[in-house]
Design an enzyme around this catalytic site. Structure first.
Site, PDB file in Angstrom:
ATOM      1  N   LYS A 112       0.792  -1.346  -0.094  1.00  0.00           N
ATOM      2  CA  LYS A 112      -0.141  -0.074  -0.003  1.00  0.00           C
ATOM      3  C   LYS A 112       0.911   1.241  -0.021  1.00  0.00           C
ATOM      4  O   LYS A 112       0.295   2.439  -0.429  1.00  0.00           O
ATOM      5  CB  LYS A 112      -0.962   0.045   1.284  1.00  0.00           C
ATOM      6  CG  LYS A 112      -1.820  -1.077   0.946  1.00  0.00           C
ATOM      7  CD  LYS A 112      -3.123  -1.218   2.017  1.00  0.00           C
ATOM      8  CE  LYS A 112      -4.018  -2.126   1.755  1.00  0.00           C
ATOM      9  NZ  LYS A 112      -3.768  -3.383   1.695  1.00  0.00           N
TER      10      LYS A 112
HETATM   11  C1  LIG Z   1      -4.385  -4.513   1.328  1.00  0.00           C
HETATM   12  C2  LIG Z   1      -3.532  -5.848   1.022  1.00  0.00           C
HETATM   13  C3  LIG Z   1      -4.111  -6.645   0.003  1.00  0.00           C
HETATM   14  C4  LIG Z   1      -5.551  -6.772  -0.510  1.00  0.00           C
HETATM   15  O1  LIG Z   1      -5.206  -5.765  -1.807  1.00  0.00           O
HETATM   16  P1  LIG Z   1      -6.487  -4.900  -2.349  1.00  0.00           P
HETATM   17  O2  LIG Z   1      -6.218  -3.757  -3.213  1.00  0.00           O
HETATM   18  O3  LIG Z   1      -7.457  -4.425  -1.246  1.00  0.00           O
HETATM   19  O4  LIG Z   1      -7.115  -5.926  -3.040  1.00  0.00           O
HETATM   20  C5  LIG Z   1      -3.239  -8.068  -0.089  1.00  0.00           C
HETATM   21  N1  LIG Z   1      -2.207  -8.110   0.811  1.00  0.00           N
HETATM   22  C6  LIG Z   1      -1.751  -7.171   1.576  1.00  0.00           C
HETATM   23  C7  LIG Z   1      -0.683  -7.424   2.636  1.00  0.00           C
HETATM   24  C8  LIG Z   1      -2.601  -6.026   1.779  1.00  0.00           C
HETATM   25  O5  LIG Z   1      -1.982  -5.033   2.609  1.00  0.00           O
END
Ligand SMILES: *Cc1c(COP(=O)(O)O)cnc(C)c1O
Length: 502
Positions: A112
């Protein structure tokens, strides 16, 4: 002004990218989308000659047309110049017969960071005069810290993060509650992630609260429903492809597949945007955990959230409403916003909806979906470490198992997206490769022992976090979230000297 964006629930909306970033989502509760995406594609040959930040500037110029070239360049440079511990930003590594795209080299060791380092920099160019924006974020763990880092101490911006009490890992919690900055607030809520997200949405739509906060203050979102966070994620799909070409693994124009561990559907949707913009992708393999609403949808076209909610070892995917899926429905229904609105009304009223066979078929043409149980996640971490010496976090491992299922019928070169450092989810990883320490309460010691055994380096931020003082201790009822937002917004913008009332 370029008004390129519309709402998934009302085609007559037209709004600029800047306004869309400031608002987060549309007044009709729809999400902002760029119609006819891909009518005008990017030049793949040229992209292969660019570095990460140049690719980012190219993608952003296309999708955020009301930003000037200078604004985009400044934002991208600020976001990525020094905050990642790899100069490739998102390096591809080869493991066995597949490639791993490591998205966790940012300041909080979660994918993120890629979106959340850039969103605040874009937001700077959106606010004019003395406008202020308070970011409200519901997090299942990783978004919270990444958003806090991105917005920390930026002028005229503040951020409030809500996380489910007991629903995030020890390190994720520690990362959040130790965040500094005069404009950051963090509260645990008594409820699960969907409760937090639902209440944040209600707060956004609360006109009384907006009036109380005054016209200079707007509320916005750092969740992946915000295009300013989603669009930066398009970049690494192009960059990964470039790395495969440069490593001699594929030739320009060859198709590739991507496997994506999925929660709110932002990451994999960004991949689909890359495909619409000309990236040669055959299939996106979507991986869920035991909260497998999407995997069930792929069987019959019924999206049904009326089911038990599981807390799994991959908590960032513990989600029953994948918000960004609405955007895919918009594109796959031929941009029929009346149809999308009907589906979303059904979802709100009954907890489920059913798409037409034609829409389901169009989705299945580009996507495959499966899921991993906790036991399968653990087995995958163990197996890949044993045979390849590569340590995966539980989310990546959920992807691995679904990827292997899919590969039985398609051998196209495969990129598995790795969404977090294994050290963010130490207990689950230890269970697979260091079972004698799986239940240890001494997470720091387990991290060190894991590193000694596997030689996978512990990211610096996860080593340092243990020494930092706890600054945020609030635990609140979900019914008190609105009150909390009002009080803390006023404190951040109008009483800067008062430290967090936590
Ligand atoms: C947020 C997240 C996801 C999922 O991603 P999305 O964009 O919400 O589908 C998967 N793995 C980790 C470690 C995350 O932080």
């Amino acid at each position: 002004m370029n008004k390129n964006y519309t709402s998934t629930r009302n085609n007559s909306v037209s709004i600029s990218a800047k306004e869309a970033i400031k608002k987060g989502f549309a007044d009709d509760k729809g999400l902002f989308v760029y119609p006819n995406l891909g009518e005008d594609q990017l030049d793949l040959q040229k992209i292969l000659t660019l570095d990460y930040s140049e690719i980012a500037k190219t993608v952003l110029a296309k999708l955020l047309p009301d930003f000037s070239t200078g604004e985009i360049a400044e934002s991208v440079d600020q976001a990525y110049q020094s905050s990642f511990d790899s100069d490739k930003i998102t390096p591809v590594v080869n493991v066995d017969d597949f490639h791993v795209l490591e998205l966790f080299h940012g300041p909080t060791s979660a994918f993120k960071d890629v979106g959340l380092q850039l969103l605040p920099q874009l937001m700077k160019h959106v606010l004019v005069n003395d406008q202020k924006v308070m970011i409200l974020t519901a997090t299942s763990g990783d978004t919270g810290k990444a958003a806090l880092e991105g917005f920390k101490d930026l002028d005229n911006m503040g951020i409030i993060v809500f996380y489910p009490d007991g629903g995030v890992s020890k390190i994720q919690k520690l990362q959040m509650v130790t965040t500094g900055g005069h404009n950051t607030r963090v509260a645990a809520i008594k409820g699960n992630f969907d409760d937090a997200q639902t209440n944040v949405k209600l707060i956004f739509n609360d006109n009384t609260l907006r009036a109380q906060l005054g016209s200079a203050v707007s509320l916005s979102s750092a969740n992946s429903i915000n295009i300013g966070r989603l669009i930066p994620q398009v970049v690494y799909y192009f960059d990964a492809y470039k790395q495969l070409v440069n490593n001699g693994d594929i030739k320009v124009g060859d198709q590739v597949n991507f496997t994506v561990p999925t929660g709110n559907f932002g990451d994999v949707l960004a991949g689909y945007y890359a495909k619409l913009l000309g990236l040669p992708v055959k299939k996106f393999v979507i991986a869920c955990n035991e909260n497998n609403v999407l995997a069930n949808f792929f069987e019959h076209g019924v999206y049904d959230r009326n089911r038990p909610f599981f807390q799994t070892v991959a908590p960032s995917m513990d989600i029953q409403i994948s918000s960004n899926f609405e955007r895919l429905l918009y594109y796959k229904s031929g941009q029929d916003s009346t149809y999308v609105k009907q589906l979303m009304d059904d979802l709100e009223q009954t907890g489920k909806y059913q798409v037409s066979p034609a829409v389901l078929k169009a989705i299945q043409a580009d996507f495959y979906c499966g899921y991993s149980t906790d036991a399968e996640i653990e087995a995958s971490i163990n197996q890949v470490y044993d045979s390849n010496g590569y340590l995966m976090d539980p989310h990546t491992a959920a992807g691995y198992k679904v990827m292997r299922d899919y590969q039985k019928s398609d051998q196209t070169p495969m990129v598995l997206l790795s969404t977090a450092s294994p050290y963010k989810f130490v207990n689950a990883v230890a269970k697979a490769v260091l079972p004698e320490e799986a239940d240890s309460q001494d997470v720091l010691q387990t991290m060190k022992d894991l590193a000694a055994k596997t030689h996978a380096p512990i990211p610096e931020n996860l080593q340092k976090v243990w020494q930092l003082p706890v600054r945020h201790e609030s635990v609140i009822q979900k019914s008190d979230m609105k009150k909390y937002v009002k009080e803390q917004t006023e404190a951040v913008f109008y009483d800067k000297d008062q430290s967090s009332s936590n």
